[in-house]
Design an enzyme around this catalytic site. Structure first.
Site, PDB file in Angstrom:
ATOM      1  N   ARG A 172      -8.553 -10.983   0.055  1.00 41.79           N
ATOM      2  CA  ARG A 172      -8.613  -9.539   0.305  1.00 41.79           C
ATOM      3  C   ARG A 172      -7.485  -8.789  -0.393  1.00 41.79           C
ATOM      4  O   ARG A 172      -7.667  -7.651  -0.806  1.00 41.79           O
ATOM      5  CB  ARG A 172      -8.640  -9.277   1.807  1.00 41.79           C
ATOM      6  CG  ARG A 172      -9.994  -9.668   2.391  1.00 41.79           C
ATOM      7  CD  ARG A 172      -9.999  -9.751   3.895  1.00 41.79           C
ATOM      8  NE  ARG A 172     -11.327 -10.108   4.365  1.00 41.79           N
ATOM      9  CZ  ARG A 172     -11.781 -11.363   4.444  1.00 41.79           C
ATOM     10  NH1 ARG A 172     -11.002 -12.372   4.072  1.00 41.79           N
ATOM     11  NH2 ARG A 172     -13.004 -11.614   4.865  1.00 41.79           N
ATOM     12  N   ASP A 201     -13.532 -15.229  -1.200  1.00 44.19           N
ATOM     13  CA  ASP A 201     -14.239 -14.468  -0.164  1.00 44.19           C
ATOM     14  C   ASP A 201     -14.986 -13.357  -0.891  1.00 44.19           C
ATOM     15  O   ASP A 201     -15.046 -13.342  -2.125  1.00 44.19           O
ATOM     16  CB  ASP A 201     -13.265 -13.921   0.875  1.00 44.19           C
ATOM     17  CG  ASP A 201     -13.894 -13.786   2.265  1.00 44.19           C
ATOM     18  OD1 ASP A 201     -14.905 -13.069   2.375  1.00 44.19           O
ATOM     19  OD2 ASP A 201     -13.367 -14.371   3.222  1.00 44.19           O
ATOM     20  N   HIS A 275     -19.664 -15.120   3.027  1.00 46.46           N
ATOM     21  CA  HIS A 275     -18.413 -14.659   2.425  1.00 46.46           C
ATOM     22  C   HIS A 275     -18.317 -15.052   0.959  1.00 46.46           C
ATOM     23  O   HIS A 275     -17.236 -15.357   0.448  1.00 46.46           O
ATOM     24  CB  HIS A 275     -17.211 -15.202   3.199  1.00 46.46           C
ATOM     25  CG  HIS A 275     -17.000 -14.560   4.536  1.00 46.46           C
ATOM     26  ND1 HIS A 275     -16.479 -13.295   4.675  1.00 46.46           N
ATOM     27  CD2 HIS A 275     -17.266 -15.015   5.791  1.00 46.46           C
ATOM     28  CE1 HIS A 275     -16.420 -12.999   5.977  1.00 46.46           C
ATOM     29  NE2 HIS A 275     -16.903 -14.016   6.674  1.00 46.46           N
ATOM     30  N   ASP A 340     -18.261 -19.740   7.963  1.00 50.60           N
ATOM     31  CA  ASP A 340     -18.267 -18.802   9.083  1.00 50.60           C
ATOM     32  C   ASP A 340     -19.073 -17.555   8.762  1.00 50.60           C
ATOM     33  O   ASP A 340     -19.257 -17.186   7.604  1.00 50.60           O
ATOM     34  CB  ASP A 340     -16.833 -18.404   9.441  1.00 50.60           C
ATOM     35  CG  ASP A 340     -16.111 -17.737   8.280  1.00 50.60           C
ATOM     36  OD1 ASP A 340     -16.162 -18.284   7.164  1.00 50.60           O
ATOM     37  OD2 ASP A 340     -15.503 -16.662   8.479  1.00 50.60           O
ATOM     38  N   GLU A 341     -19.536 -16.891   9.810  1.00 49.98           N
ATOM     39  CA  GLU A 341     -20.137 -15.562   9.757  1.00 49.98           C
ATOM     40  C   GLU A 341     -21.216 -15.439   8.680  1.00 49.98           C
ATOM     41  O   GLU A 341     -21.254 -14.482   7.906  1.00 49.98           O
ATOM     42  CB  GLU A 341     -19.043 -14.504   9.552  1.00 49.98           C
ATOM     43  CG  GLU A 341     -18.036 -14.467  10.688  1.00 49.98           C
ATOM     44  CD  GLU A 341     -16.923 -13.451  10.487  1.00 49.98           C
ATOM     45  OE1 GLU A 341     -16.445 -12.880  11.501  1.00 49.98           O
ATOM     46  OE2 GLU A 341     -16.534 -13.227   9.321  1.00 49.98           O
ATOM     47  N   TYR A 432      -4.216 -15.407  15.653  1.00 48.05           N
ATOM     48  CA  TYR A 432      -4.561 -14.486  14.570  1.00 48.05           C
ATOM     49  C   TYR A 432      -3.390 -13.540  14.302  1.00 48.05           C
ATOM     50  O   TYR A 432      -3.171 -12.564  15.024  1.00 48.05           O
ATOM     51  CB  TYR A 432      -5.854 -13.745  14.902  1.00 48.05           C
ATOM     52  CG  TYR A 432      -7.057 -14.458  14.320  1.00 48.05           C
ATOM     53  CD1 TYR A 432      -7.139 -15.843  14.339  1.00 48.05           C
ATOM     54  CD2 TYR A 432      -8.096 -13.757  13.716  1.00 48.05           C
ATOM     55  CE1 TYR A 432      -8.213 -16.519  13.798  1.00 48.05           C
ATOM     56  CE2 TYR A 432      -9.185 -14.425  13.162  1.00 48.05           C
ATOM     57  CZ  TYR A 432      -9.231 -15.810  13.202  1.00 48.05           C
ATOM     58  OH  TYR A 432     -10.284 -16.482  12.643  1.00 48.05           O
ATOM     59  N   ASP A 434      -2.915 -11.401  12.013  1.00 46.55           N
ATOM     60  CA  ASP A 434      -3.206 -10.045  11.537  1.00 46.55           C
ATOM     61  C   ASP A 434      -3.360  -9.065  12.700  1.00 46.55           C
ATOM     62  O   ASP A 434      -3.473  -7.856  12.476  1.00 46.55           O
ATOM     63  CB  ASP A 434      -4.478 -10.033  10.677  1.00 46.55           C
ATOM     64  CG  ASP A 434      -5.659 -10.675  11.379  1.00 46.55           C
ATOM     65  OD1 ASP A 434      -5.510 -11.805  11.867  1.00 46.55           O
ATOM     66  OD2 ASP A 434      -6.746 -10.058  11.438  1.00 46.55           O
ATOM     67  N   TRP A 478      -5.117 -13.026   8.093  1.00 45.52           N
ATOM     68  CA  TRP A 478      -6.137 -12.331   7.308  1.00 45.52           C
ATOM     69  C   TRP A 478      -5.525 -11.025   6.790  1.00 45.52           C
ATOM     70  O   TRP A 478      -4.741 -10.386   7.483  1.00 45.52           O
ATOM     71  CB  TRP A 478      -7.377 -12.065   8.163  1.00 45.52           C
ATOM     72  CG  TRP A 478      -7.983 -13.328   8.686  1.00 45.52           C
ATOM     73  CD1 TRP A 478      -7.874 -13.837   9.939  1.00 45.52           C
ATOM     74  CD2 TRP A 478      -8.758 -14.278   7.939  1.00 45.52           C
ATOM     75  NE1 TRP A 478      -8.545 -15.033  10.031  1.00 45.52           N
ATOM     76  CE2 TRP A 478      -9.098 -15.327   8.816  1.00 45.52           C
ATOM     77  CE3 TRP A 478      -9.198 -14.339   6.612  1.00 45.52           C
ATOM     78  CZ2 TRP A 478      -9.861 -16.422   8.409  1.00 45.52           C
ATOM     79  CZ3 TRP A 478      -9.959 -15.428   6.203  1.00 45.52           C
ATOM     80  CH2 TRP A 478     -10.278 -16.449   7.102  1.00 45.52           C
ATOM     81  N   THR A 479      -5.910 -10.619   5.582  1.00 45.53           N
ATOM     82  CA  THR A 479      -5.120  -9.577   4.920  1.00 45.53           C
ATOM     83  C   THR A 479      -5.894  -8.296   4.619  1.00 45.53           C
ATOM     84  O   THR A 479      -5.518  -7.558   3.702  1.00 45.53           O
ATOM     85  CB  THR A 479      -4.506 -10.132   3.614  1.00 45.53           C
ATOM     86  OG1 THR A 479      -5.556 -10.550   2.729  1.00 45.53           O
ATOM     87  CG2 THR A 479      -3.576 -11.295   3.911  1.00 45.53           C
ATOM     88  N   GLU A 480      -6.949  -7.989   5.377  1.00 40.97           N
ATOM     89  CA  GLU A 480      -7.592  -6.693   5.178  1.00 40.97           C
ATOM     90  C   GLU A 480      -6.578  -5.554   5.225  1.00 40.97           C
ATOM     91  O   GLU A 480      -6.641  -4.618   4.426  1.00 40.97           O
ATOM     92  CB  GLU A 480      -8.663  -6.452   6.248  1.00 40.97           C
ATOM     93  CG  GLU A 480      -9.928  -7.269   6.085  1.00 40.97           C
ATOM     94  CD  GLU A 480      -9.880  -8.579   6.850  1.00 40.97           C
ATOM     95  OE1 GLU A 480     -10.936  -9.144   7.143  1.00 40.97           O
ATOM     96  OE2 GLU A 480      -8.752  -9.045   7.152  1.00 40.97           O
TER      97      GLU A 480
END
Length: 618
Positions: A172, A201, A275, A340-341, A432, A434, A478-480
Site C-alpha cells: 500500500r 496486493d 488481493h 484472505d478476503e 493489528y 495499524d 498494514w499501511t493504508e
C-alpha cells in the site's frame, strides 16, 4: 455515550518479594526467564577484547562495531582461548537442553563477561541483553564522554515461542531498502526473529520477477494521491503512474543477508487468489473478466476485479514461475500466499470457474478456493517450501502440511490446531498495529483501538488447542494510513515491546505495571536510536458513567502511572494550572461545549491534549 476502546486493565500478580524486587530493577525488554543481580561492575576499557569462537565471528563483529563507535576503543576480536579481560562468547560443547536453539546464559562480573549458548542465535540474543544493560546513549552510535561499565548480573534466558514476528505491508506504501533494514535492526534488538514481508496486493507489486518484468513495469506503479486511503479519485485518462517502487533480486538478496546476520528469517507474502489487483493490472488475462485496469491507487470505488481466475490454467502457470523465483530468493522454510478476503462473486459469475467446479466435483466456491490453495500448495512444496496463509485458507479444506496465520480472532487458529496444522496466532484485537493506540480525537486516523495494555494481554495459546501446534505469534502493520517511515515506526513502537515480551518471556513473569515502567526507560533508547514512537501511554483518556441521579460524569485515566490530569470545560487549552483531576468522577457543568484534558509529571507536560465535544459524551 462515548467510550474509550476498552476500560484500562491493570494486571497485578502476587509474586514473592524477591521476585518482585527483581522485576522492578530489571531493565530488559523482553524480561528474561531469570536475572540475578551481583556486586560490582565490569568496565569496558582500552584493554578490553571480544573473545569468540570462530563460528561466532558475525555476532562478535556486530558487538564490536557498536561498542567501538561509542568508546573509540579498538576492542580487538581474539580467540575464545585468550585469557585476558574480555567479553567472551562461547558455544556449549554439549547441548544444554533448557536453552534450546535460541536461549543463552549471560554472566557479568568485575573480572569479565561471558555469554554461553547452544547456537549463534542464542549468543546474538545474549548480546542484545548485554547492550540493554548499557546506557541508552549507546544507540546514538557516537563517541561518548563517559566510561562504560556493565553491572554484575547473571541471566538465564530462552524464548517461549519459536515464531516471534512483525509484518510490514509494503504494497500500500512502498518503503526504501534502507528503512526495511532499519526496521529489521530494531526488531532484532528486541528478539523478534521473523520479518513477514507483505510484498504484493492490489495497490502494488514490489518484487521484480525476471520472467515477468511487466509485474513491476506496470504493477509497481500507480497514480499519485494524497489524503485518506480509500477516498481518492480514480485515475484520469492520460495520467502517469509515478507513485511506487519495487525491489530488485539483488535488493532482496542484500536484505535477506542483512536479516540473517541478525538471526531474522524473512517470510515473503505473494497474495493470491484475492488481493491480486496489481498482478491483474499487468496480466488481465488471469482475471475472470479479462478487463484492463490500472494499478489500484486507493480510490473510493475499490480495486475492482482483484481475484485470479480459478478456471484459467494460465493463472497456475504464471504462479508456478513467480513462486519458483520467490522461493529461490528467500531461504526460509515458509512462503506466505495470503488467501484472505477472496471476493468469490467473480467466480460465481465466471464460466471458466463454474466449469472447473463441475470438472473437479466441487459443490461451491469455498471448495473452489480450497482447490486453488491446494494447487498452489503443491507448487510451493515443489520448490522446497511450506505454505502458510491467512485463516481463510481453511475454507473448504486445507492441504496437509500447510500452516495457518489466524488473524480474524482465535477461532481460525483453534480450528487449524484441532485439524493438526501449525498455527501462528495474530488476532486483530491484539496484534493489528495499524489500529489507533490512543483516543481518536488525538490520532484521528486508523482502524479500531488497540492500546499498549491491550496488546500486553495477548495470550497466543488458546485453551482448546494443544500448545505443540502454536508456532508463536506476530504483530501486523498494514499501511493504508501509513505513508512514511516515521509513521510506520510510530505505529509499531511501543506496542511491539508488548509483543516481544508476550512471545519471548514466561507468562508468569509478565507484570503490567513493571512492564510500563520499563517501556518508559526504553523510550529513551528509541529516541537515541532515531526511532519514532507513540507517546500514547501518556495521553489522557475519558469514559463516562452515570451517577445515582442519572447524570453523566466523566472518569479520567491514563495508561502510564503517576501522571497528573488537568482539565477545562470552557474551551481553553489546559495546563498544570487548570482544574486538577482528583480521581473522583467529574460532573459536566451546564453550558459546557467541550472538555479538554492534558497530563503532567513533575511539572512537565507528558501527554497530548485531548479535546472532545460534550455532545459526543452522551
Amino acid at each position: 455515550m462515548y467510550l474509550f476502546s476498552k476500560t484500562m486493565l491493570v494486571i497485578c500478580l502476587l509474586l514473592p518479594a524477591s521476585s518482585l524486587r527483581a522485576q522492578l530493577t530489571n531493565p530488559l525488554i523482553p524480561i528474561p526467564v531469570e536475572m540475578v543481580t551481583g556486586k560490582g561492575a565490569f568496565p569496558i576499557s582500552r584493554e578490553t577484547a571480544i573473545a569468540a569462537d570462530a563460528a561466532l565471528h558475525g555476532e562478535a563483529a556486530l558487538l564490536r562495531e557498536q561498542l567501538t563507535a561509542v568508546t573509540g576503543y579498538p576492542l580487538p576480536l581474539v580467540s575464545a582461548r585468550n585469557t585476558g579481560k574480555a567479553i567472551r562468547m562461547q558455544l556449549n560443547t554439549s547441548n544444554e537442553a533448557a536453552l534450546g536453539k535460541e536461549g543463552y546464559r549471560l554472566n557479568i562480573t568485575p573480572a569479565g563477561v561471558i555469554i554461553r549458548a547452544n547456537t549463534p542465535a542464542g549468543i546474538f540474543y545474549g548480546v542484545q541483553s548485554l547492550l540493554q544493560l548499557l546506557p541508552p546513549a549507546i544507540e546514538k552510535r557516537q563517541l561518548m564522554q563517559q566510561a562504560l561499565t556493565l553491572p554484575a548480573v547473571s541471566v538465564t534466558d530462552y524464548p517461549r515461542f519459536g515464531w516471534r514476528g512483525l509484518m510490514l505491508d509494503d504494497s500500500r506504501h512502498f518503503f526504501s531498502k534502507s528503512f526495511v533494514k532499519k526496521y529489521i535492526d530494531q526488531m532484532a534488538k528486541y528478539k523478534f526473529n521473523v520479518f513477514h514481508w507483505h510484498l504484493t496486493d492490489d495497490p502494488g507489486w514490489r518484487l521484480a520477477i525476471q520472467k515477468y518484468p511487466q509485474l513491476t513495469e506496470i504493477g509497481a506503479w500507480r497514480v499519485p494521491r494524497t489524503g485518506r486511503w480509500g477516498t481518492y479519485s480514480g485515475p484520469v485518462p492520460g495520467e502517469r503512474a509515478t507513485d511506487g517502487g519495487f525491489y530488485s533480486a539483488e535488493d532482496i538478496r542484500e536484505v535477506v543477508q542483512y536479516a540473517a546476520a541478525r538471526h531474522v528469517t524473512i517470510v515473503p507474502e505473494i497474495d493470491v487468489p484475492g488481493h491480486s489487483g496489481a498482478l491483474i493490472a499487468a496480466f488481465p488475462e488471469v482475471s475472470c473478466k479479462h478487463e484492463h485496469h490500472p494499478t489500484y491507487p486507493g480510490s473510493s470505488e475499490g480495486p475492482g476485479d482483484n481475484v485470479l481466475c480459478a478456471g484459467e490454467e494460465k493463472s497456475f502457470v504464471l504462479l508456478d514461475s513467480i513462486l519458483g523465483e520467490v522461493a529461490s530468493l528467500f531461504p526460509g522454510t515458509y512462503l506466505h500466499i495470503g488467501g484472505d478476503e477472496v471476493d468469490k462473486s467473480f467466480w460465481k459469475q465466471c464460466p471458466k470457474c463454474q466449469r472447473r467446479m463441475k470438472q473437479e466435483g466441487l459443490k461451491d466456491e469455498h471448495e473452489l478456493q480450497s482447490y486453488f490453495i491446494k494447487r498452489v500448495s503443491r507448487i510451493v512444496e515443489r520448490y522446497g517450501k511450506k505454505l502458510i496463509g491467512w485463516d481463510e485458507i481453511l475454507e473448504g479444506g486445507l492441504a496437509p502440511g500447510a500452516a495457518v496465520m489466524s488473524w480474524r480472532g482465535p477461532e481460525g487458529g483453534i480450528a487449524a490446531g484441532k485439524a493438526g496444522h501449525a498455527v501462528v496466532m495474530t488476532p486483530l484485537q491484539f496484534c493489528y498495529l495499524d489500529y489507533l493506540q490512543t483516543d481518536w480525537h488525538i490520532e484521528q486516523i486508523g482502524g479500531n483501538h488497540l492500546t499498549l495494555t491491550d496488546t500486553y494481554r495477548f495470550e497466543p495459546v488458546p485453551e482448546e488447542v494443544d500448545p505443540a501446534y502454536i508456532l508463536g505469534g506476530q504483530g501486523n502493520l498494514w499501511t493504508e494510513f501509513i505513508a512514511s517511515p516515521g509513521r510506520a515506526e510510530y505505529m509499531t513502537w511501543p506496542r511491539a515491546f508488548a509483543l516481544a515480551e508476550v512471545l519471548w518471556s514466561p507468562k508468569k513473569e509478565r507484570v503490567l505495571p513493571d512492564f510500563l515502567s520499563r517501556v518508559e526507560k526504553h523510550f529513551v533508547r528509541l529516541s537515541d536510536a532515531g526511532v519514532n514512537y507513540a507517546p500514547a501511554i501518556y495521553d489522557p483518556q475519558v469514559r463516562t458513567e452515570k451517577n445515582a441521579t442519572g447524570a453523566v460524569n466523566l472518569v479520567l485515566f491514563t495508561e502510564a502511572p503517576d501522571l497528573e490530569l488537568y482539565y477545562t470545560f470552557e474551551g481553553v487549552r489546559p495546563d498544570r494550572y487548570a482544574l486538577k483531576y482528583t480521581g473522583t468522577p467529574v460532573a459536566i457543568p451546564a453550558g459546557a461545549s467541550d472538555v479538554k484534558v492534558v497530563t503532567y509529571r513533575n511539572g512537565k507536560q507528558m501527554g497530548r491534549v485531548l479535546s472532545i465535544n460534550i455532545k459526543e459524551l452522551h
